[in-house]
Design a protein around this motif. Structure first.
Motif, PDB file in Angstrom:
ATOM      1  N   ALA A  40       0.842  -1.203   0.000  1.00 24.63           N
ATOM      2  CA  ALA A  40       0.000   0.000   0.000  1.00 24.63           C
ATOM      3  C   ALA A  40       0.877   1.254   0.000  1.00 24.63           C
ATOM      4  N   TYR A  41       1.964   1.226   0.764  1.00 19.99           N
ATOM      5  CA  TYR A  41       2.882   2.363   0.789  1.00 19.99           C
ATOM      6  C   TYR A  41       3.526   2.576  -0.582  1.00 19.99           C
ATOM      7  N   ARG A  42       3.970   1.476  -1.183  1.00 23.01           N
ATOM      8  CA  ARG A  42       4.593   1.552  -2.507  1.00 23.01           C
ATOM      9  C   ARG A  42       3.609   2.108  -3.538  1.00 23.01           C
ATOM     10  N   ASP A  43       2.365   1.636  -3.495  1.00 21.23           N
ATOM     11  CA  ASP A  43       1.345   2.127  -4.422  1.00 21.23           C
ATOM     12  C   ASP A  43       1.055   3.609  -4.191  1.00 21.23           C
ATOM     13  N   MET A  44       1.038   4.026  -2.926  1.00 24.01           N
ATOM     14  CA  MET A  44       0.792   5.434  -2.625  1.00 24.01           C
ATOM     15  C   MET A  44       1.894   6.305  -3.225  1.00 24.01           C
ATOM     16  N   ARG A  45       3.133   5.853  -3.073  1.00 25.51           N
ATOM     17  CA  ARG A  45       4.263   6.609  -3.623  1.00 25.51           C
ATOM     18  C   ARG A  45       4.206   6.631  -5.160  1.00 25.51           C
ATOM     19  N   GLU A  46       3.854   5.505  -5.736  1.00 25.03           N
ATOM     20  CA  GLU A  46       3.767   5.420  -7.199  1.00 25.03           C
ATOM     21  C   GLU A  46       2.643   6.296  -7.740  1.00 25.03           C
ATOM     22  N   ALA A  47       1.491   6.239  -7.088  1.00 24.12           N
ATOM     23  CA  ALA A  47       0.331   7.008  -7.553  1.00 24.12           C
ATOM     24  C   ALA A  47       0.594   8.502  -7.434  1.00 24.12           C
ATOM     25  N   ASN A  48       1.228   8.906  -6.331  1.00 22.81           N
ATOM     26  CA  ASN A  48       1.542  10.316  -6.109  1.00 22.81           C
ATOM     27  C   ASN A  48       0.323  11.185  -6.416  1.00 22.81           C
ATOM     28  N   SER A  52      -4.809  11.243  -1.457  1.00 24.90           N
ATOM     29  CA  SER A  52      -5.025   9.790  -1.456  1.00 24.90           C
ATOM     30  C   SER A  52      -4.419   9.098  -0.237  1.00 24.90           C
ATOM     31  N   ASP A  53      -3.745   9.839   0.617  1.00 31.80           N
ATOM     32  CA  ASP A  53      -3.044   9.275   1.761  1.00 31.80           C
ATOM     33  C   ASP A  53      -3.955   8.402   2.629  1.00 31.80           C
ATOM     34  N   LYS A  54      -5.098   8.906   2.985  1.00 29.13           N
ATOM     35  CA  LYS A  54      -6.004   8.164   3.886  1.00 29.13           C
ATOM     36  C   LYS A  54      -6.510   6.876   3.230  1.00 29.13           C
ATOM     37  N   TYR A  55      -6.744   6.933   1.926  1.00 33.10           N
ATOM     38  CA  TYR A  55      -7.181   5.729   1.210  1.00 33.10           C
ATOM     39  C   TYR A  55      -6.132   4.626   1.328  1.00 33.10           C
ATOM     40  N   PHE A  56      -4.880   4.964   1.103  1.00 39.45           N
ATOM     41  CA  PHE A  56      -3.830   3.950   1.156  1.00 39.45           C
ATOM     42  C   PHE A  56      -3.598   3.455   2.586  1.00 39.45           C
ATOM     43  N   LEU A 121      -8.730   8.865  -8.686  1.00 40.52           N
ATOM     44  CA  LEU A 121      -7.605   7.979  -8.467  1.00 40.52           C
ATOM     45  C   LEU A 121      -7.712   6.821  -9.461  1.00 40.52           C
ATOM     46  N   PRO A 122      -6.646   6.526 -10.215  1.00 40.47           N
ATOM     47  CA  PRO A 122      -6.735   5.468 -11.231  1.00 40.47           C
ATOM     48  C   PRO A 122      -7.216   4.132 -10.642  1.00 40.47           C
ATOM     49  N   ASP A 123      -7.971   3.397 -11.437  1.00 40.16           N
ATOM     50  CA  ASP A 123      -8.527   2.105 -11.017  1.00 40.16           C
ATOM     51  C   ASP A 123      -7.461   1.106 -10.629  1.00 40.16           C
ATOM     52  N   LYS A 124      -6.255   1.289 -11.114  1.00 43.64           N
ATOM     53  CA  LYS A 124      -5.137   0.397 -10.796  1.00 43.64           C
ATOM     54  C   LYS A 124      -4.964   0.247  -9.280  1.00 43.64           C
ATOM     55  N   TYR A 125      -5.347   1.285  -8.552  1.00 44.16           N
ATOM     56  CA  TYR A 125      -5.166   1.289  -7.100  1.00 44.16           C
ATOM     57  C   TYR A 125      -6.474   1.029  -6.415  1.00 44.16           C
TER      58      TYR A 125
END
Length: 125
Positions: A40-48, A52-56, A121-125
């Protein structure tokens, strides 16, 4: 690195106090939960992605808790350690820490992480 060592030592201590059949499962779930938190942390950093912080936070805790008691334990330990560090070092303030912890608890309790998902936020996440 130190956090990983502490995590492993605490896991072994908990296993020693648990019965022999549930101990290995707890550790396995805890390791998987730690991986879920990292993902989740990696995805948050990637999504930037803004706001979106609370979602991740909620997603990482949700995924980890779905593994069982070990995963929920790992999510709680990692979330609490990160929020302690954030409030002590980064200076983001008590309000942000409180909001993060609310999202963490929501996810760990089985709440839908999409409650915190920002529009676009892209569907990828």
């Amino acid at each position: 690195m130190k956090l990983c060592v502490c995590f492993l030592l605490l896991s072994f201590a908990l296993c020693a106090s648990a019965d022999l059949l549930s101990g290995p499962r707890f550790v396995w779930d805890a390791v998987g939960g730690a991986w879920d938190m990292y993902r989740a942390y990696r995805d948050m950093r990637e999504a930037n992605y803004k706001n979106s912080d609370k979602y991740f936070h909620a997603r990482g805790n949700y995924d980890a808790a779905q593994r069982g008691p070990g995963g929920a334990w790992a999510a709680r330990v990692i979330s609490d350690a990160r929020e302690k560090w954030q409030s002590d070092v980064s200076g983001r303030g008590a309000e942000d820490t409180e909001a993060d912890q609310e999202a963490n608890a929501w996810g760990r309790s089985g709440g839908d992480p999409n409650r915190y998902r920002p529009a676009g936020l892209p569907d990828k996440y």
